[in-house]
Design a protein around this motif. Sequence first.
Motif, PDB file in Angstrom:
ATOM      1  N   TRP A   1     -81.430 -15.054 -71.827  1.00 38.98           N
ATOM      2  CA  TRP A   1     -82.827 -14.453 -70.754  1.00 38.98           C
ATOM      3  C   TRP A   1     -84.072 -14.039 -71.557  1.00 38.98           C
ATOM      4  N   LEU A   2     -83.426 -13.125 -72.470  1.00 39.58           N
ATOM      5  CA  LEU A   2     -84.993 -12.714 -73.891  1.00 39.58           C
ATOM      6  C   LEU A   2     -84.698 -13.488 -74.252  1.00 39.58           C
ATOM      7  N   VAL A   3     -83.931 -14.553 -74.841  1.00 39.03           N
ATOM      8  CA  VAL A   3     -84.153 -15.794 -76.310  1.00 39.03           C
ATOM      9  C   VAL A   3     -85.950 -16.225 -75.394  1.00 39.03           C
ATOM     10  N   ASP A   4     -85.128 -17.390 -74.248  1.00 38.76           N
ATOM     11  CA  ASP A   4     -86.055 -18.074 -73.801  1.00 38.76           C
ATOM     12  C   ASP A   4     -85.354 -17.816 -71.889  1.00 38.76           C
ATOM     13  N   PRO A   5     -86.788 -17.079 -71.553  1.00 38.08           N
ATOM     14  CA  PRO A   5     -86.701 -17.004 -69.689  1.00 38.08           C
ATOM     15  C   PRO A   5     -87.247 -18.439 -69.107  1.00 38.08           C
ATOM     16  N   THR A   6     -87.513 -19.086 -69.920  1.00 38.15           N
ATOM     17  CA  THR A   6     -88.200 -20.807 -69.116  1.00 38.15           C
ATOM     18  C   THR A   6     -87.024 -21.400 -68.502  1.00 38.15           C
ATOM     19  N   ARG A   7     -85.960 -21.244 -69.544  1.00 38.77           N
ATOM     20  CA  ARG A   7     -84.344 -21.902 -69.656  1.00 38.77           C
ATOM     21  C   ARG A   7     -83.279 -21.192 -68.981  1.00 38.77           C
ATOM     22  N   TYR A   8     -83.311 -19.259 -69.333  1.00 35.21           N
ATOM     23  CA  TYR A   8     -82.426 -18.918 -68.887  1.00 35.21           C
ATOM     24  C   TYR A   8     -82.544 -18.261 -67.242  1.00 35.21           C
ATOM     25  N   ALA A   9     -81.592 -18.103 -66.711  1.00 38.44           N
ATOM     26  CA  ALA A   9     -82.076 -17.084 -65.249  1.00 38.44           C
ATOM     27  C   ALA A   9     -81.609 -15.708 -66.013  1.00 38.44           C
ATOM     28  N   ASN A  10     -82.368 -14.961 -65.355  1.00 38.20           N
ATOM     29  CA  ASN A  10     -82.508 -13.386 -65.434  1.00 38.20           C
ATOM     30  C   ASN A  10     -81.066 -12.671 -65.161  1.00 38.20           C
ATOM     31  N   PRO A  11     -80.106 -11.542 -66.083  1.00 36.73           N
ATOM     32  CA  PRO A  11     -79.001 -11.285 -65.445  1.00 36.73           C
ATOM     33  C   PRO A  11     -78.896 -10.745 -64.564  1.00 36.73           C
ATOM     34  N   ILE A  12     -79.837 -10.824 -63.516  1.00 38.97           N
ATOM     35  CA  ILE A  12     -79.362  -9.886 -62.480  1.00 38.97           C
ATOM     36  C   ILE A  12     -79.518 -11.126 -61.141  1.00 38.97           C
ATOM     37  N   PHE A  13     -79.503 -12.301 -61.489  1.00 36.58           N
ATOM     38  CA  PHE A  13     -79.643 -13.196 -60.820  1.00 36.58           C
ATOM     39  C   PHE A  13     -78.459 -13.461 -61.022  1.00 36.58           C
ATOM     40  N   HIS A  14     -77.853 -13.652 -62.487  1.00 39.85           N
ATOM     41  CA  HIS A  14     -76.573 -14.092 -62.681  1.00 39.85           C
ATOM     42  C   HIS A  14     -75.554 -12.878 -62.254  1.00 39.85           C
ATOM     43  N   VAL A  15     -75.313 -12.180 -61.877  1.00 44.42           N
ATOM     44  CA  VAL A  15     -74.622 -10.836 -62.101  1.00 44.42           C
ATOM     45  C   VAL A  15     -74.373 -11.484 -59.619  1.00 44.42           C
ATOM     46  N   LEU A  16     -75.349 -11.576 -59.085  1.00 42.80           N
ATOM     47  CA  LEU A  16     -76.096 -11.881 -57.548  1.00 42.80           C
ATOM     48  C   LEU A  16     -75.348 -13.068 -57.048  1.00 42.80           C
ATOM     49  N   ALA A  17     -75.845 -14.050 -57.869  1.00 41.49           N
ATOM     50  CA  ALA A  17     -75.782 -15.359 -57.037  1.00 41.49           C
ATOM     51  C   ALA A  17     -74.187 -16.217 -57.632  1.00 41.49           C
ATOM     52  N   GLY A  18     -73.514 -16.698 -56.551  1.00 41.20           N
ATOM     53  CA  GLY A  18     -72.901 -17.378 -57.071  1.00 41.20           C
ATOM     54  C   GLY A  18     -71.671 -16.696 -56.801  1.00 41.20           C
TER      55      GLY A  18
ATOM     56  N   PRO B   1     -78.443 -21.193 -55.582  1.00 36.34           N
ATOM     57  CA  PRO B   1     -79.138 -21.059 -56.355  1.00 36.34           C
ATOM     58  C   PRO B   1     -78.478 -21.060 -58.064  1.00 36.34           C
ATOM     59  N   LEU B   2     -77.327 -21.235 -57.912  1.00 38.10           N
ATOM     60  CA  LEU B   2     -77.037 -21.779 -59.259  1.00 38.10           C
ATOM     61  C   LEU B   2     -77.297 -23.317 -59.510  1.00 38.10           C
ATOM     62  N   GLY B   3     -76.534 -24.378 -58.351  1.00 35.39           N
ATOM     63  CA  GLY B   3     -76.588 -25.564 -58.438  1.00 35.39           C
ATOM     64  C   GLY B   3     -78.056 -25.721 -58.779  1.00 35.39           C
ATOM     65  N   GLU B   4     -78.948 -25.748 -58.100  1.00 37.24           N
ATOM     66  CA  GLU B   4     -80.073 -25.524 -57.559  1.00 37.24           C
ATOM     67  C   GLU B   4     -81.273 -25.243 -59.252  1.00 37.24           C
ATOM     68  N   VAL B   5     -81.294 -23.983 -59.699  1.00 33.81           N
ATOM     69  CA  VAL B   5     -81.286 -23.749 -61.381  1.00 33.81           C
ATOM     70  C   VAL B   5     -80.734 -25.049 -62.410  1.00 33.81           C
ATOM     71  N   LYS B   6     -79.397 -24.698 -61.462  1.00 35.92           N
ATOM     72  CA  LYS B   6     -78.693 -26.031 -62.994  1.00 35.92           C
ATOM     73  C   LYS B   6     -79.809 -27.599 -63.095  1.00 35.92           C
ATOM     74  N   THR B   7     -79.605 -27.669 -61.893  1.00 37.29           N
ATOM     75  CA  THR B   7     -80.035 -29.154 -61.407  1.00 37.29           C
ATOM     76  C   THR B   7     -81.745 -28.831 -62.267  1.00 37.29           C
ATOM     77  N   GLU B   8     -82.723 -28.075 -61.981  1.00 40.23           N
ATOM     78  CA  GLU B   8     -83.665 -27.951 -62.246  1.00 40.23           C
ATOM     79  C   GLU B   8     -84.168 -27.728 -63.254  1.00 40.23           C
ATOM     80  N   LEU B   9     -83.281 -27.529 -64.294  1.00 35.94           N
ATOM     81  CA  LEU B   9     -83.255 -26.888 -65.984  1.00 35.94           C
ATOM     82  C   LEU B   9     -82.755 -28.449 -66.309  1.00 35.94           C
TER      83      LEU B   9
END
Lengths: 335, 442
Positions: A237-254, A163-171
């Motif tokens: 995430w609060l600043v720009d949710p289209t570019r940054y994943a939300n904190p729950i995603f970050h805690v659970l992923a990877g 998931p983290l890799g996917e998000v990174k590539t997508e961005l």
Amino acid sequence: MTESGAGYIITTSPHIHTADSIPRVMYSVVIALIPAVIVSVLFFGKAAIVIYCLSIVSCLACEAIAQKIMGRPITVTDGSILVTAILFAMNIPPSSPWWLVVLGSVIAVVLGKQIYGGLGYNPFNPVLVARILLLISFPVQMTSWIKPAPLFSGADLVSVATPLGEVKTELMLKGAIDLSRYNYLDFTTGFMGGSMGEMSVLALLLGAAFLLYRKYITWHIPAGFIGTVFVMTGIFWLVDPTRYANPIFHVLAGGLVLGAFFMATDMVTSPVYPRGKIIFGIGCGVITVVIRLFGGYPEGVAFSILLMNAATPIIDRYTVPKKFGYIKIDEAKAG
Amino acid sequence: MNKKKTYRFSGGVHPPEEKLTRSLPIEEMPPPKKAYIPLSQHIGAPSSPVVEPGDKVNIGTRLSDPGGFVSAPVFSSISGKVVEIVDHPHTLGRSMPTVVIEAEGTDEWDKSIKPRTDYEALSPDEIKSIIQNAGIVGMGGATFPTHVKLSPPKEKPINAFIINGAECEPYLTADHRVMLEMPEKVVSGAMLIGKVLGVKKIYVGIENNKMDAVEAMRDVVKEDNVEIVPLKVRYPQGAEKQLIKTILNRDVPSGGLPMDVGVVVQNVGTAVAVHDAVALGRPLVERITTVTGPGIKNPKNLKIRIGTPISEVIDYCGGLSEDVGKVILGGPMMGLAQYDLSVSVIKGTSGILILTDEMLDTTAQGPCLRCGNCVTVCPMGLTPLMFGRYTELGMFNEAERNNVMDCIECGCCAYECPSHIPLVHYAKYAKAEIQAARRKRA
Ligand code: SF4
Ligand code: SF4
């Protein structure tokens, strides 16, 4: 009259001891890892079993050979190398070829531990030393993640991105991210791509709870680590949710949960004092977020812990607790 | 009686209590055939003998004069004849000058010893000199001469006095039995000491695993300036600095003494000795000692004449079991293991503990895992892993910088260390080296 000069055993006090010992500490960590091991075997099937067995056998052999060559007592049964072996297996892709596992074991045991003097003297977490060296040397093998194929399901192992890799590539490709395809329940139970130990947050937490209960780890490092990741990614995430994943995603992923509870808390390589542990945890959190959001790798947990390992002696130096009798009490004589 | 709020010292451990002898009444052991009375039974200069071989002595006959202000005389504990003054094995591990007395028939007190009927009218200075002349030292094990503690310099006024009835060492029950069986003596001794110090308030700290002692003591306290304070069970609650912290919330400064925060602490047994000296005119010739542990056939609380060889005490308690591993004077956390059982019971012998073979910690020392247990449990807030490491490497300056001199040798760190590193051994070793270096510099 009882004979004098009988020559009983003389040692200094105390003359009693708790049941605690190095094997007890180490096998407790092994027990704590069992739920996560079971989950990874359930999801990756035979591939997982092979990797665990290979890692355990080669780590044990390496340790014994290294200790023999260096003329140290052979202590492969104290449990510490078993912990290293299991954690190493959890840190590599389930599709790793056999030579990668063996090479990693050699690196972990020899370069990570024995050249420094063995257990207790290594400045860096041996498992992470191996993981990072392998990642740098064999990026292809170390990042070819496979989709979980539950035990006996008969399904083929399919390569996927984490998931983290996917998000990174997508961005990078589209300039925006889309998290709608992720089901958070999958993170907590194990249905996602990743290394074996990153599979199930729930299983990891179960083991962590056991270690916390037995007081072999304290809350300071995991709380500092995960808390910092949550807060920092939350701000982005609060600043720009289209570019940054939300904190729950970050805690659970990877590997955050695995890293925070089982790798960063490694007592040999982390600070001793409570205040230092919090600083250590926060440091790990900051570095992880910086790497994940701005670095070249999708995942920063391993790097962050190794970097903070290097800072441990300095942290220890400046966080020695206040000792008894150094607080002046003015009303001491007031009564 | 109002309840006193107690505070918390940091660290500490909770080893199994193992108070095997808690409900056994104090038994009086018959006097030994031969008493070996060391001239040094206290911290400070040894006393110098005033008797010669051939002299007849009775119980309480003075055998020596103190060798200075921080010293205490010793007295005969039996009736008989001085046979020799020789170097004899001592509980501290080396041989020391010892007066050997052979019992001869009668067991009677020296004629000069008479009870005082009017002792309540004595002045503080008179009480103090009686204590000094009776050879009383701290009976909890520290054996610091009591009159010295009762003579604080003028610039350190004392406003609180604590009787230490914590008895936090596992296995030991001597103080517990004393408080149960002779609470009046404890309180009377405490009042006398309180008078010498001129304090208004006296506290008696007792761990709450001895609530019967708390009740017994409360029953005899009539004065409302004496307060019985039950304390949570946590080793080392009975260490002076920790006791003062818990009862008064005062921190004795590093390198300082209780008197620096206006406090004096005395053990329960010491209070009884003070009572006996002042009211009965008796010098210190006997003490209550717990003989216990799985390695002794019949554990007991005994009243023992000072100078009785340990081997005789052990025989009186049915002898050792087959699988004896260690004979310890004192408790399991701070006591001294003995090699030679001909050493005698001295003023500071609070317990004789016999552990069996299988109880010995034979786990080999491992490397420090940096687990931090030793830091967490250290009641002095020290970093044992650091001074342990530096001592191992012979870097005593570094050990000193890690405050090893503040170590009270309570043993909590070594008790908890999963690697079984002998941290107390390192602390003692480093302290001795540092002191030797200081002496050289001076
Ligand atoms: S360092 Fe000294 S004071 Fe601290 S726990 Fe160890 S023995 Fe006790
Ligand atoms: S308890 Fe023992 S292993 Fe743990 S930090 Fe202290 S010395 Fe090291």
